[in-house]
Design an enzyme around this catalytic site. Structure first.
Site, short mmCIF file in Angstrom:
data_model
loop_
_atom_site.label_atom_id
_atom_site.label_comp_id
_atom_site.label_asym_id
_atom_site.label_seq_id
_atom_site.Cartn_x
_atom_site.Cartn_y
_atom_site.Cartn_z
N ASP A 1 0.79 -1.23 -0.07
CA ASP A 1 -0.27 0.02 0.00
C ASP A 1 0.69 1.70 0.32
O ASP A 1 0.92 2.08 -0.74
CB ASP A 1 -1.07 -0.28 0.87
CG ASP A 1 -1.99 -1.01 1.36
OD1 ASP A 1 -3.06 -1.27 1.35
OD2 ASP A 1 -1.32 -2.05 1.57
N THR B 1 -6.80 -4.77 0.39
CA THR B 1 -5.40 -5.15 1.58
C THR B 1 -5.71 -6.32 2.02
O THR B 1 -4.88 -7.34 2.34
CB THR B 1 -5.26 -3.86 2.28
OG1 THR B 1 -5.25 -2.75 1.96
CG2 THR B 1 -4.30 -3.80 2.75
#
Length: 316
Positions: free
Chosen positions: A49, A122
């Protein structure tokens, strides 16, 4: 083809999303995900990320210094971003293919806000559910989401072909169409609904009980859910919960609208995407593959469920 500011930012975002996906794959390959919890076990952040966002924000800043960009991972130090992560040119194919509709031809840089989710899904990424993962770059003009890029780093990753192509990028602009993906209509005579696999509230279950779908697809990532609508796998994405944010929906909304679908809050009202707007999609998300189906869902979901969405946030 003469380019406009909007199509330049879109074509550059296509190249940048490709690079971000490469970074995401490289980090998974090395196996050091660097997972941290942001607000709890359903809200994770990884090295992927952080790195993908650095690539996207630094690349946009290099090419368009005046552009307003809002990224999920907040402000980050861009001073140490590796030079080979910074994309300095647009995607040639996107630059050649996308013709800017007249209504957007005079859009100036200050009219744009770009919403970035460097790694949507995620939690699924950390669990190995790699087909749920997307990189999302959405472009708003004023308050409206008008263009978007969705990159799937792991598209085709289960292929048994020798040297398969892994990953794909598709993009759209309202009034210009969708590129890199051929939209498919969902099966007629059925009702297939997609919803969350991790952020469920009682309201999600209540809505499903009212809608009585033939099938429910519980998957991760807002980008992935809207993609199921685009590819004919589901008719509607129903999420009466305040779990997702503007960077989750800006790109998918624009591409869905460019192909004739519709995304709003649970009450049927449009979200706004200017840079100072609330990040939370506080009234949930309702999207349909076919725009004309949308009103049926708005009409059939009880007011009590719609009214409960924002207040459910306080109970979390």
């Amino acid at each position: 083809m003469s380019s406009t500011i909007l199509t330049q930012v879109l074509a550059s975002s296509v190249a940048i999303a490709d690079k971000a996906g490469e970074i995401v794959r490289d980090i998974m390959k090395k196996g050091e995900l660097g997972i941290v919890q942001k607000t709890g076990e359903d809200d994770l952040q990884t090295q992927a990320d952080r790195s993908a966002q650095n690539c996207i924000i630094a690349s946009l800043a290099k090419q368009f210094p005046q552009l307003k960009v809002v990224g999920e991972e907040g402000e980050q130090d861009l001073s140490d971003v590796p030079a080979d992560w910074i994309v300095t040119a647009a995607d040639k194919e996107a630059a050649a293919k996308v013709s800017c509709p007249d209504k957007y031809k005079n859009v100036a840089m200050e009219d744009l806000t770009v919403w970035v989710d460097p790694l949507d899904g995620t939690k699924e990424y950390t669990q190995g559910l790699l087909d749920h993962v997307t990189v999302l770059i959405g472009i708003a003009v004023g308050k409206e989401s008008v263009a978007g890029v969705i990159h799937q780093p792991y598209w085709n990753y289960k292929s048994t072909e020798p040297n398969p192509t892994i990953g794909r990028t598709f993009y759209g602009l309202i009034g210009a169409g969708v590129f890199g993906l051929s939209p498919v209509s969902p099966p007629a005579g059925q009702r297939i609904v997609t919803t969350t696999r991790s952020h469920g509230t009682g309201l999600v279950q209540q809505a499903l009980e009212v809608l009585k779908p033939d099938q429910v697809l519980k998957v991760g990532g807002a980008g992935h859910k809207v993609m199921l609508l685009m590819e004919g796998e589901a008719h509607a994405y129903v999420f009466p919960s305040p779990g997702c944010k503007k960077w989750d929906t800006c790109a998918p909304e624009a591409i869905l609208h460019a192909m004739g679908g519709k995304l709003t809050d649970m009450k049927g009202d449009k979200y706004e995407y200017h840079s100072t707007v609330e990040h939370m999609n506080g009234e949930g998300v309702l999207a349909t593959a076919i725009g004309s189906d949308h009103a049926w869902y708005v009409d059939n979901i009880p007011q009590s469920i719609k009214d409960g969405v924002r207040s459910s946030l306080k109970k979390k």
